[in-house]
Design a protein around this motif. Structure first.
Motif, short mmCIF file in Angstrom:
data_model
loop_
_atom_site.label_atom_id
_atom_site.label_comp_id
_atom_site.label_asym_id
_atom_site.label_seq_id
_atom_site.Cartn_x
_atom_site.Cartn_y
_atom_site.Cartn_z
N SER A 24 -29.51 21.37 -12.86
CA SER A 24 -30.63 22.09 -13.07
C SER A 24 -31.30 21.35 -14.38
CB SER A 24 -30.40 23.40 -12.94
OG SER A 24 -29.55 23.77 -14.18
N THR A 26 -31.23 22.52 -17.70
CA THR A 26 -31.82 23.47 -18.64
C THR A 26 -31.36 22.87 -20.04
OG1 THR A 26 -29.86 24.94 -18.43
CG2 THR A 26 -31.88 25.17 -17.12
N LYS A 187 -24.98 29.66 -21.03
CA LYS A 187 -25.99 28.62 -20.97
C LYS A 187 -26.90 28.83 -21.98
CE LYS A 187 -27.27 26.71 -17.32
NZ LYS A 187 -27.64 26.13 -16.01
N GLU A 190 -25.30 27.95 -25.32
CA GLU A 190 -24.97 26.61 -25.34
C GLU A 190 -26.44 25.63 -25.51
OE1 GLU A 190 -24.04 25.40 -21.31
OE2 GLU A 190 -22.83 24.02 -21.82
C1 GRF Z 1 -23.77 23.73 -18.64
O1 GRF Z 1 -23.15 24.98 -18.67
C2 GRF Z 1 -22.89 22.55 -18.71
O2 GRF Z 1 -21.91 22.98 -20.06
C3 GRF Z 1 -21.97 22.51 -17.50
O3 GRF Z 1 -23.04 22.75 -16.47
C4 GRF Z 1 -24.27 23.19 -17.05
C5 GRF Z 1 -25.26 22.56 -16.78
O4 GRF Z 1 -26.40 23.38 -16.92
N1 GRF Z 1 -21.14 21.43 -17.29
P1 GRF Z 1 -27.90 22.65 -16.91
O5 GRF Z 1 -27.81 21.38 -15.65
O6 GRF Z 1 -28.15 21.97 -18.22
O7 GRF Z 1 -28.81 23.90 -16.56
#
Ligand code: GRF
Length: 217
Positions: A24, A26, A187, A190
């Motif tokens: 995705s 994000t 996320k 993160e």
């Molecule tokens: C994140 O939680 C990353 O750590 C994991 O997959 C997710 C990716 O999210 N490996 P996005 O594609 O950045 O939305």
């Protein structure tokens, strides 16, 4: 004691980032948004993916960023994919490579080419729960707190030196939906952590010594 490896801040101009995605995107979007401010100290110069048709590539296109796709299955052997990905990224002369939800294990050629300059984000508190199922593995284990880890990539799976971590509490309700809500909360933390870390690495540089990553204050 291992000798220190030093990565100086890039001057003049912003650090060059290549971001690799599989989904995705994000986290990529958070970096795109942050890089809109020149004070961030880094610009995304290209986005790479291991698959077509993902929202991450649409985000790159909307932002006007060049993108490339290298699918493992299009190469005769994994080593050929590794070489092609390495060359595609190297062409953009990145200061840092960010794997943001990139769901492939990088090959030895790639790791050697960008050693100490590949930043990954993982949705668990490493060294606990490495691998592709960090969120659900933590949930299944019964932990009460989990989170995310931004780290440098080495030859292992989620084993490289840790740069920063963010903590997220697990609630009883998280066990009901298989971890989706928990992953969304992770996320949120993160994205902020990744932006903060990449900005600091870009502006200040870093030093790696005995698995510790030091960024000048
Ligand atoms: C994140 O939680 C990353 O750590 C994991 O997959 C997710 C990716 O999210 N490996 P996005 O594609 O950045 O939305």
């Amino acid at each position: 004691m291992a000798s220190a490896k030093v990565f100086p801040p890039r001057t003049p101009g912003p650090a060059r980032l290549v971001v690799l995605v599989s989904g995705s995107g994000t986290n990529l979007q958070a970096l795109i948004d942050a890089a809109a401010d020149s004070a961030f100290g880094a610009e995304i110069i290209a986005v790479g993916a291991d698959r077509d048709g993902i929202a991450g590539l649409e985000r790159a296109e909307r932002a006007g960023l060049p993108a490339f796709v290298h699918r493992v299955k299009d190469f005769p052997a994994r080593a050929d994919w590794d070489r092609a990905l390495t060359e595609a990224v190297a062409e953009h002369r990145p200061d840092l490579v960010v794997t943001a939800g990139f769901m492939k294990i990088l090959g030895p050629e790639f790791i050697a080419a960008f050693a100490g300059r590949i930043v990954n984000t993982h949705p668990a508190l490493l060294p606990a729960f490495p691998g592709a199922h960090g969120v659900t593995d933590a949930l299944a284990y019964g932990v009460k707190v989990t989170g995310c880890t931004v780290h440098l990539v080495d030859a292992g799976v989620d084993t490289g030196p840790i740069i920063a971590q963010g903590v997220v509490e697990v609630t009883d309700a998280d066990h009901a939906d298989g971890g989706d809500a928990l992953h969304e909360r992770i996320k949120t933390v993160e994205r902020q952590l990744l932006v903060e870390v990449v900005g600091r690495l870009a502006r200040e540089g870093h030093r790696i010594e005995d698995r510790k990553v030091w960024i000048p204050a």
